[in-house]
Design an enzyme around this catalytic site. Structure first.
Site, mmCIF file in Angstrom:
data_model
loop_
_atom_site.group_PDB
_atom_site.id
_atom_site.type_symbol
_atom_site.label_atom_id
_atom_site.label_comp_id
_atom_site.label_asym_id
_atom_site.label_seq_id
_atom_site.Cartn_x
_atom_site.Cartn_y
_atom_site.Cartn_z
ATOM 1 N N ARG A 88 -1.732 0.124 14.567
ATOM 2 C CA ARG A 88 -0.629 -0.479 15.331
ATOM 3 C C ARG A 88 -1.086 -0.790 16.745
ATOM 4 O O ARG A 88 -1.849 -0.019 17.317
ATOM 5 C CB ARG A 88 0.552 0.505 15.454
ATOM 6 C CG ARG A 88 1.224 0.843 14.123
ATOM 7 C CD ARG A 88 2.094 -0.303 13.629
ATOM 8 N NE ARG A 88 2.751 0.014 12.376
ATOM 9 C CZ ARG A 88 2.227 -0.137 11.169
ATOM 10 N NH1 ARG A 88 1.001 -0.602 11.039
ATOM 11 N NH2 ARG A 88 2.890 0.158 10.084
ATOM 12 N N ARG A 133 0.841 -1.195 0.000
ATOM 13 C CA ARG A 133 0.000 0.000 0.000
ATOM 14 C C ARG A 133 0.876 1.246 0.000
ATOM 15 O O ARG A 133 2.009 1.215 0.456
ATOM 16 C CB ARG A 133 -0.879 0.019 1.258
ATOM 17 C CG ARG A 133 -1.868 -1.126 1.296
ATOM 18 C CD ARG A 133 -3.075 -0.805 2.138
ATOM 19 N NE ARG A 133 -2.754 -0.392 3.503
ATOM 20 C CZ ARG A 133 -3.615 0.253 4.295
ATOM 21 N NH1 ARG A 133 -4.810 0.560 3.860
ATOM 22 N NH2 ARG A 133 -3.267 0.575 5.530
ATOM 23 N N LYS A 180 3.786 -10.932 10.233
ATOM 24 C CA LYS A 180 3.048 -10.792 8.975
ATOM 25 C C LYS A 180 3.413 -11.915 8.008
ATOM 26 O O LYS A 180 4.580 -12.106 7.679
ATOM 27 C CB LYS A 180 3.372 -9.422 8.356
ATOM 28 C CG LYS A 180 2.612 -9.110 7.091
ATOM 29 C CD LYS A 180 2.659 -7.615 6.786
ATOM 30 C CE LYS A 180 2.076 -7.304 5.432
ATOM 31 N NZ LYS A 180 2.015 -5.858 5.154
HETATM 32 P P1 ATP Z 1 -0.307 -0.702 7.173
HETATM 33 O O1 ATP Z 1 -0.952 -0.998 5.871
HETATM 34 O O2 ATP Z 1 -1.235 -0.863 8.325
HETATM 35 O O3 ATP Z 1 0.419 0.594 7.207
HETATM 36 P P2 ATP Z 1 2.141 -2.263 6.798
HETATM 37 O O4 ATP Z 1 3.244 -1.518 7.499
HETATM 38 O O5 ATP Z 1 2.179 -3.746 6.856
HETATM 39 O O6 ATP Z 1 0.726 -1.881 7.386
HETATM 40 P P3 ATP Z 1 1.682 -2.382 3.971
HETATM 41 O O7 ATP Z 1 1.735 -1.319 2.941
HETATM 42 O O8 ATP Z 1 0.386 -3.082 4.219
HETATM 43 O O9 ATP Z 1 2.202 -1.755 5.331
HETATM 44 O O10 ATP Z 1 2.742 -3.506 3.572
HETATM 45 C C1 ATP Z 1 4.018 -3.178 3.139
HETATM 46 C C2 ATP Z 1 5.017 -3.557 4.233
HETATM 47 O O11 ATP Z 1 5.023 -4.971 4.394
HETATM 48 C C3 ATP Z 1 6.443 -3.214 3.881
HETATM 49 O O12 ATP Z 1 6.734 -1.884 4.251
HETATM 50 C C4 ATP Z 1 7.250 -4.238 4.698
HETATM 51 O O13 ATP Z 1 7.401 -3.796 6.045
HETATM 52 C C5 ATP Z 1 6.328 -5.434 4.742
HETATM 53 N N1 ATP Z 1 6.699 -6.473 3.764
HETATM 54 C C6 ATP Z 1 7.223 -6.337 2.522
HETATM 55 N N2 ATP Z 1 7.411 -7.533 1.924
HETATM 56 C C7 ATP Z 1 6.989 -8.470 2.823
HETATM 57 C C8 ATP Z 1 6.922 -9.877 2.792
HETATM 58 N N3 ATP Z 1 7.295 -10.617 1.736
HETATM 59 N N4 ATP Z 1 6.434 -10.487 3.906
HETATM 60 C C9 ATP Z 1 6.036 -9.798 4.999
HETATM 61 N N5 ATP Z 1 6.073 -8.454 5.072
HETATM 62 C C10 ATP Z 1 6.536 -7.795 3.993
HETATM 63 C C1 BTN Z 2 0.534 -4.964 1.604
HETATM 64 O O1 BTN Z 2 0.692 -5.632 2.627
HETATM 65 O O2 BTN Z 2 0.722 -3.749 1.553
HETATM 66 C C2 BTN Z 2 0.024 -5.637 0.363
HETATM 67 C C3 BTN Z 2 1.048 -6.450 -0.341
HETATM 68 C C4 BTN Z 2 0.455 -7.109 -1.571
HETATM 69 C C5 BTN Z 2 1.464 -7.896 -2.367
HETATM 70 C C6 BTN Z 2 0.822 -8.599 -3.533
HETATM 71 S S1 BTN Z 2 1.926 -9.750 -4.329
HETATM 72 C C7 BTN Z 2 0.800 -9.927 -5.672
HETATM 73 C C8 BTN Z 2 0.260 -8.542 -5.960
HETATM 74 N N1 BTN Z 2 1.143 -7.814 -6.854
HETATM 75 C C9 BTN Z 2 1.675 -6.741 -6.255
HETATM 76 O O3 BTN Z 2 2.483 -5.952 -6.791
HETATM 77 N N2 BTN Z 2 1.245 -6.637 -4.995
HETATM 78 C C10 BTN Z 2 0.316 -7.709 -4.660
#
Ligand code: ATP
Ligand code: BTN
Length: 241
Positions: free
Chosen positions: A239, A40, A105
């Site tokens: 959080r 996101r 996660k």
């Molecule tokens: P929020 O959406 O509540 O702000 P978030 O910090 O998890 O939560 P997202 O945009 O949902 O943010 O997810 C992207 C984040 O997920 C990255 O900034 C990193 O910290 C984490 N991330 C990236 N790749 C992976 C992965 N393969 N497995 C687990 N976590 C990952």
């Molecule tokens: C998040 O936690 O912010 C969402 C992550 C979503 C990752 C998936 S992997 C398949 C699809 N293609 C992308 O580029 N993102 C989503």
């Protein structure tokens, strides 16, 4: 469709939809690796080769964008049901869009919509599900994370998992199109990672409160100093306090 390596399955599927090459709801694109996996708000999704599932599914949202509040929550419910059924894992949902196991996660959901407020719209549902990450994964992910192999302690076969995920998703999305989110509230609350915990919600303002669950639209219910209020996803981050 399976692509060996791609920039982002969400971007590729969106392109196919916009060019009219994909019109069938439920159409799914998976890849073995992504060079520009997206989370996101411009954050990146670590997407190494052959150790995860990079999955995008096309859907039509009959009620239009206005009803999208519960969408990522029902996708979360589909994933939790699947992980519980296939591997007996106690997966939880962090509102509005992440799946956690033991406070780490394991999966992210990225939903992208295009269309108008009151007409049916196109939806791309992107799911990144960690299966067996390489040792150096920690260098690329800046929060607590895990993968299915470590949590379940068994070998995970990806092909049956993709098929099961697709059919589970189509099931909940069909129900969501027909009946909206209200029938899912109770199940979501059972899986809610932060239920009855003190949380901080950040967006334009910062709100601290006790997480009570979600309302019939999928809004997050927080008990704050000013009473019980409901908040909607979009640009909000949740959080634990
Ligand atoms: P929020 O959406 O509540 O702000 P978030 O910090 O998890 O939560 P997202 O945009 O949902 O943010 O997810 C992207 C984040 O997920 C990255 O900034 C990193 O910290 C984490 N991330 C990236 N790749 C992976 C992965 N393969 N497995 C687990 N976590 C990952
Ligand atoms: C998040 O936690 O912010 C969402 C992550 C979503 C990752 C998936 S992997 C398949 C699809 N293609 C992308 O580029 N993102 C989503």
């Amino acid at each position: 469709l399976v692509q060996h390596i791609t920039d982002s399955t969400n971007s590729q599927l969106m392109l196919k939809v916009s060019q009219g090459q994909v019109t069938q709801p439920g159409y799914t694109l998976v890849a073995e690796a992504q060079t520009a996996g997206r989370g996101r708000r411009g954050r990146s999704w670590y997407s190494p080769f052959a150790s995860s599932l990079y999955f995008s599914l096309y859907w039509r949202l009959e009620q239009g964008i206005a009803a999208a509040g519960g969408l990522s929550l029902v996708v979360g419910i589909a994933l939790v049901r699947l992980l519980r059924r296939l591997y007996s894992l106690e997966a939880k949902i962090k509102w509005p869009n992440d799946i956690y196991i033991n406070d780490k996660k394991v999966c992210g959901i990225l939903i992208e919509l295009s269309g108008q407020a009151n007409a049916a719209c196109d939806v791309i549902i992107g799911i990144g599900l960690n299966i067996r990450l390489p040792q150096q994964a920690g260098l690329n992910i800046d929060q607590q994370f895990t993968d299915l192999a470590s949590e379940a302690g068994v070998m995970i076969e990806r092909n049956p998992l993709v098929a099961a995920l697709q059919s589970q998703l189509i099931g909940v999305l069909t129900e969501f199109n027909l009946q909206g989110f209200s029938g899912f509230v109770e199940e979501f609350n059972q899986y809610n990672q932060h239920r009855l915990r003190q949380v901080r919600l950040t967006g334009n303002d910062e709100i601290v409160g006790m997480c009570l669950g979600v309302d019939s639209q999928g809004g997050l219910l927080l008990q704050t100093a000013t009473g019980i209020n409901s908040y909607f996803g979009g640009e909000l981050s949740l959080r634990a306090e």
